[in-house]
Scaffold this motif. Structure first.
Motif, PDB file in Angstrom:
ATOM      1  N   PHE A 150       0.822  -1.205   0.000  1.00  0.00           N
ATOM      2  CA  PHE A 150       0.000   0.000   0.000  1.00  0.00           C
ATOM      3  C   PHE A 150       0.862   1.264   0.000  1.00  0.00           C
ATOM      4  N   GLY A 151       1.981   1.218   0.708  1.00  0.00           N
ATOM      5  CA  GLY A 151       2.883   2.358   0.699  1.00  0.00           C
ATOM      6  C   GLY A 151       3.462   2.625  -0.677  1.00  0.00           C
ATOM      7  N   ASP A 152       3.781   1.561  -1.394  1.00  0.00           N
ATOM      8  CA  ASP A 152       4.318   1.701  -2.755  1.00  0.00           C
ATOM      9  C   ASP A 152       3.270   2.262  -3.718  1.00  0.00           C
ATOM     10  N   LEU A 153       1.996   2.015  -3.446  1.00  0.00           N
ATOM     11  CA  LEU A 153       0.928   2.493  -4.317  1.00  0.00           C
ATOM     12  C   LEU A 153       0.635   3.981  -4.138  1.00  0.00           C
ATOM     13  N   GLN A 154       0.930   4.517  -2.973  1.00  0.00           N
ATOM     14  CA  GLN A 154       0.516   5.881  -2.638  1.00  0.00           C
ATOM     15  C   GLN A 154       0.979   6.952  -3.627  1.00  0.00           C
ATOM     16  N   PRO A 155       2.266   6.996  -4.029  1.00  0.00           N
ATOM     17  CA  PRO A 155       2.701   8.071  -4.935  1.00  0.00           C
ATOM     18  C   PRO A 155       1.917   8.112  -6.247  1.00  0.00           C
ATOM     19  N   GLY A 156       1.664   6.954  -6.821  1.00  0.00           N
ATOM     20  CA  GLY A 156       0.894   6.908  -8.055  1.00  0.00           C
ATOM     21  C   GLY A 156      -0.539   7.357  -7.845  1.00  0.00           C
ATOM     22  N   PHE A 157      -1.114   6.987  -6.717  1.00  0.00           N
ATOM     23  CA  PHE A 157      -2.486   7.403  -6.419  1.00  0.00           C
ATOM     24  C   PHE A 157      -2.568   8.920  -6.260  1.00  0.00           C
ATOM     25  N   VAL A 158      -1.592   9.502  -5.577  1.00  0.00           N
ATOM     26  CA  VAL A 158      -1.583  10.949  -5.373  1.00  0.00           C
ATOM     27  C   VAL A 158      -1.513  11.682  -6.716  1.00  0.00           C
ATOM     28  N   LEU A 159      -0.719  11.154  -7.642  1.00  0.00           N
ATOM     29  CA  LEU A 159      -0.652  11.751  -8.979  1.00  0.00           C
ATOM     30  C   LEU A 159      -1.992  11.640  -9.696  1.00  0.00           C
ATOM     31  N   GLU A 160      -2.644  10.481  -9.564  1.00  0.00           N
ATOM     32  CA  GLU A 160      -3.963  10.304 -10.184  1.00  0.00           C
ATOM     33  C   GLU A 160      -4.971  11.297  -9.602  1.00  0.00           C
ATOM     34  N   ASN A 161      -4.858  11.564  -8.306  1.00  0.00           N
ATOM     35  CA  ASN A 161      -5.795  12.478  -7.651  1.00  0.00           C
ATOM     36  C   ASN A 161      -5.738  13.886  -8.229  1.00  0.00           C
ATOM     37  N   GLU A 162      -4.598  14.235  -8.828  1.00  0.00           N
ATOM     38  CA  GLU A 162      -4.456  15.579  -9.394  1.00  0.00           C
ATOM     39  C   GLU A 162      -5.539  15.859 -10.428  1.00  0.00           C
ATOM     40  N   ARG A 163      -6.033  14.829 -11.073  1.00  0.00           N
ATOM     41  CA  ARG A 163      -7.064  15.022 -12.097  1.00  0.00           C
ATOM     42  C   ARG A 163      -8.385  15.504 -11.497  1.00  0.00           C
ATOM     43  N   LEU A 164      -8.550  15.299 -10.193  1.00  0.00           N
ATOM     44  CA  LEU A 164      -9.787  15.699  -9.528  1.00  0.00           C
ATOM     45  C   LEU A 164      -9.664  17.021  -8.774  1.00  0.00           C
ATOM     46  N   HIS A 165      -8.441  17.533  -8.628  1.00  0.00           N
ATOM     47  CA  HIS A 165      -8.227  18.704  -7.776  1.00  0.00           C
ATOM     48  C   HIS A 165      -9.018  19.923  -8.244  1.00  0.00           C
ATOM     49  N   THR A 166      -9.187  20.097  -9.539  1.00  0.00           N
ATOM     50  CA  THR A 166      -9.922  21.261 -10.022  1.00  0.00           C
ATOM     51  C   THR A 166     -11.431  21.025 -10.058  1.00  0.00           C
ATOM     52  N   LEU A 167     -11.849  19.792  -9.769  1.00  0.00           N
ATOM     53  CA  LEU A 167     -13.261  19.444  -9.858  1.00  0.00           C
ATOM     54  C   LEU A 167     -13.948  19.335  -8.499  1.00  0.00           C
ATOM     55  N   LEU A 168     -13.179  19.142  -7.449  1.00  0.00           N
ATOM     56  CA  LEU A 168     -13.731  18.964  -6.109  1.00  0.00           C
ATOM     57  C   LEU A 168     -13.171  20.020  -5.171  1.00  0.00           C
ATOM     58  N   PRO A 169     -13.890  20.343  -4.087  1.00  0.00           N
ATOM     59  CA  PRO A 169     -13.374  21.309  -3.117  1.00  0.00           C
ATOM     60  C   PRO A 169     -12.013  20.873  -2.570  1.00  0.00           C
ATOM     61  N   SER A 170     -11.162  21.824  -2.274  1.00  0.00           N
ATOM     62  CA  SER A 170      -9.798  21.525  -1.835  1.00  0.00           C
ATOM     63  C   SER A 170      -9.765  20.692  -0.562  1.00  0.00           C
ATOM     64  N   GLU A 171     -10.793  20.834   0.298  1.00  0.00           N
ATOM     65  CA  GLU A 171     -10.778  20.090   1.566  1.00  0.00           C
ATOM     66  C   GLU A 171     -10.859  18.578   1.355  1.00  0.00           C
ATOM     67  N   VAL A 172     -11.377  18.147   0.208  1.00  0.00           N
ATOM     68  CA  VAL A 172     -11.461  16.711  -0.059  1.00  0.00           C
ATOM     69  C   VAL A 172     -10.066  16.092  -0.071  1.00  0.00           C
ATOM     70  N   PHE A 173      -9.066  16.858  -0.495  1.00  0.00           N
ATOM     71  CA  PHE A 173      -7.710  16.335  -0.618  1.00  0.00           C
ATOM     72  C   PHE A 173      -6.789  16.789   0.511  1.00  0.00           C
ATOM     73  N   ALA A 174      -7.342  17.514   1.484  1.00  0.00           N
ATOM     74  CA  ALA A 174      -6.517  17.994   2.593  1.00  0.00           C
ATOM     75  C   ALA A 174      -5.950  16.860   3.440  1.00  0.00           C
ATOM     76  N   PRO A 175      -6.750  15.841   3.788  1.00  0.00           N
ATOM     77  CA  PRO A 175      -6.165  14.731   4.574  1.00  0.00           C
ATOM     78  C   PRO A 175      -5.185  13.932   3.715  1.00  0.00           C
ATOM     79  N   SER A 176      -4.010  13.663   4.248  1.00  0.00           N
ATOM     80  CA  SER A 176      -3.019  12.877   3.519  1.00  0.00           C
ATOM     81  C   SER A 176      -3.427  11.404   3.495  1.00  0.00           C
ATOM     82  N   PRO A 177      -2.896  10.625   2.544  1.00  0.00           N
ATOM     83  CA  PRO A 177      -3.213   9.191   2.520  1.00  0.00           C
ATOM     84  C   PRO A 177      -2.893   8.527   3.859  1.00  0.00           C
TER      85      PRO A 177
END
Length: 208
Positions: free
Chosen positions: A36-63
């Motif tokens: 799961f730790g190895d997966l995190q960096p790739g997931f965080v990059l994927e999340n960038e696609r949603l940053h402009t579509l959802l409120p910033s607080e959705v991504f405030a908590p770290s994995p």
């Protein structure tokens, strides 16, 4: 003399007198943490696609990776990102390891996020190939097992069952996919592929 309800069977006595099982179990859990730790960096990059579509607080908590010992009596490990559980609702993707059962990944929406996006996602899923996905038909959307009281294969009948849940329940939407633990060597590819699938689904529906 010990009472009958605390006596050990032969198998239990063999286990309690040895350390190898517990040490092996701890080693396996550590490897799930590493996965799961190895997966995190790739997931965080994927999340960038949603940053402009959802409120910033959705991504405030770290994995976050965390574990437990007693989901239906068995150990588990979870990775959540995004992991927003706020007053207005929840928006979370969860990777799940359940001892003796499976690896799974799920998207969970509740509150305003379910009201805004659930039907759009259902329509999008119905128009594409989501044959290996399941939809939650349980009023308790914190359950992870794949018994028919909780998840059903995604199709017209299961979508109708989801829509027929009691109207007084908090709005929610949850879909999931799984692979057996016998496919351990495929787990990383499974999580990466399905995570991208969920982000694709979210960007298509939230951005429309």
């Amino acid at each position: 003399m010990v009472t009958a309800n605390v006596k050990l069977s032969k198998n239990e006595l063999e286990l309690v007198c040895g350390a190898s099982f517990i040490l092996t179990k701890n080693n396996i859990i550590a490897k799930v943490y590493q996965l799961f730790g190895d997966l995190q960096p790739g997931f965080v990059l994927e999340n960038e696609r949603l940053h402009t579509l959802l409120p910033s607080e959705v991504f405030a908590p770290s994995p976050k990776i965390y574990k437990g010992e007693q989901y239906q009596g068995l150990p588990y490990v979870m990775l959540d990102t995004p992991r927003y559980f706020g007053k207005e609702g929840a928006f979370a993707i969860r990777c799940f390891f359940w001892w003796g059962n499976f690896f799974s990944i799920s998207l969970q929406l509740s509150g305003k996020y379910a009201m805004d996006y659930a039907e759009k996602m259902i329509m999008q899923m119905a128009s594409k190939q989501y044959d290996d996905w399941y939809i939650c038909v349980n009023e308790d959307h914190w359950q992870h097992h794949f018994e028919e009281t909780n998840f059903l294969p995604f199709n017209a009948a299961s979508v109708e069952a989801y829509r027929n849940l009691k109207s007084d329940q908090v709005p929610f939407f949850k879909i999931a996919c799984k692979i057996p633990l016998t496919k351990w060597e495929e787990a990383s590819d499974f999580f990466n592929d399905k995570y991208s699938c969920l982000i694709d689904l979210a960007t298509e529906c939230i951005g429309c």
